[in-house]
Enzyme design. Structure first.
Site, PDB file in Angstrom:
ATOM      1  N   GLU A  50       0.836  -1.200   0.000  1.00 28.86           N
ATOM      2  CA  GLU A  50       0.000   0.000   0.000  1.00 28.86           C
ATOM      3  C   GLU A  50       0.869   1.248   0.000  1.00 28.86           C
ATOM      4  O   GLU A  50       1.916   1.291   0.643  1.00 28.86           O
ATOM      5  CB  GLU A  50      -0.906   0.068   1.237  1.00 28.86           C
ATOM      6  CG  GLU A  50      -1.719  -1.165   1.516  1.00 28.86           C
ATOM      7  CD  GLU A  50      -2.901  -1.375   0.602  1.00 28.86           C
ATOM      8  OE1 GLU A  50      -3.236  -0.433  -0.152  1.00 28.86           O
ATOM      9  OE2 GLU A  50      -3.475  -2.472   0.637  1.00 28.86           O
ATOM     10  N   THR A  51       0.400   2.253  -0.714  1.00 29.08           N
ATOM     11  CA  THR A  51       0.947   3.604  -0.630  1.00 29.08           C
ATOM     12  C   THR A  51      -0.191   4.530  -0.231  1.00 29.08           C
ATOM     13  O   THR A  51      -1.273   4.500  -0.830  1.00 29.08           O
ATOM     14  CB  THR A  51       1.546   4.052  -1.967  1.00 29.08           C
ATOM     15  OG1 THR A  51       2.650   3.202  -2.303  1.00 29.08           O
ATOM     16  CG2 THR A  51       2.043   5.490  -1.895  1.00 29.08           C
TER      17      THR A  51
END
Length: 272
Positions: A50-51
């Site tokens: 995830e970013t």
């Protein structure tokens, strides 16, 4: 957004106090909203599970979006913890709590000296009929697992196993997991040691994540499931990925709390 701008980013290991463990998330601080195409491109470049992208709205309120390398998601625990870690410990903001506006509504996050508490939606697992296990279209019956029960949990499916060692030793076949029509497949079992109530692993090949190291959002339903099974509202969970991670959980009438530690791994600037 114009070229030659520089925006700070941080990579934070969430749900751990040890280096090279927990779940790493990139956190990018923006000045304003930008295109989905650009956000997705940055997330693909980081290539972490995830970013998170943050930009300030007013007071202690922030807009928060999460992207895997291939798509946007509606809820992510470890990248939310990482975002609060950045605001409190890297940017040194003095707010005792942060309000994140997300696709899952407003999330309240509180921090103290050592841990961060996420107040997340409570997801009730729904038991599947045994007939479902034997439908070829479900693909669950093709997995090499001795399944006790199957639950629908929001966008995910939970496969309950009898023993912790079955979770730890499972060798995932991602082609089979990807055929199951769900965001993620969670396998879980009771903990065999008194220092943890239950264990789990999380697979989401359809979303570009073969195995996620520590999945906060999955525990919104796992906490509810094991709270009912064990008859307790405070639980301790470990996700048995290679990196491992610990989550302290509280189950309340309207929400689930996820409590964890975090460490900054790196910091820098995006050059656009």
């Amino acid at each position: 957004m114009t070229y030659n701008q520089h925006f700070p980013f941080f990579v934070v290991d969430a749900f751990t106090s040890n280096p090279f463990s927990g779940n790493p998330a990139a956190v990018c601080i923006l000045e304003e909203a930008t295109s989905d195409e650009w956000l997705q491109g940055v997330a693909a470049e980081f290539n972490l599970s995830e970013t998170a992208f943050l930009w300030h709205q007013q007071n202690n309120q922030w807009k928060l979006r999460w992207f895997t390398p291939t798509c946007e998601v509606k809820l992510c625990g470890h990248a939310t913890l990482a975002s609060a870690h950045v605001l409190a410990r890297e940017l040194c903001l003095k707010d005792e709590e942060f309000l994140f506006s997300t696709l899952s509504g407003t999330l309240v996050v509180k921090g103290n000296e050592n841990t961060i508490t996420l107040n997340f939606p409570k997801i009730e697992p729904k038991l599947f009929s045994n007939i479902y296990l034997h439908e070829q279209t479900a693909a669950i019956d093709t997995l090499d697992l001795n399944i006790v029960a199957v639950y629908q949990a929001g966008e995910d499916i939970i496969l309950e196993l009898a023993h912790e060692d079955e979770v730890l030793d499972y060798e995932p076949q991602f082609d089979k997991l990807a055929k199951i029509d769900t965001r993620g497949v969670i396998i879980t079992a009771p903990g065999k040691n008194p220092d943890r109530d239950f264990v789990s692993r999380f697979f989401a090949p359809r979303f570009g994540i073969n195995e996620d190291p520590v999945t906060g959002s999955a525990h919104c339903s796992l906490a509810v499931l094991w709270s009912k099974k064990l008859g307790k509202s405070s639980l301790r969970a470990e996700q048995l990925s290679k990196r491992r991670g610990i989550i302290e959980l509280g189950v309340y009438p309207e929400h689930v709390s996820l409590i964890g530690e975090s460490r900054t791994f790196s910091r820098g600037n995006l050059a656009l």
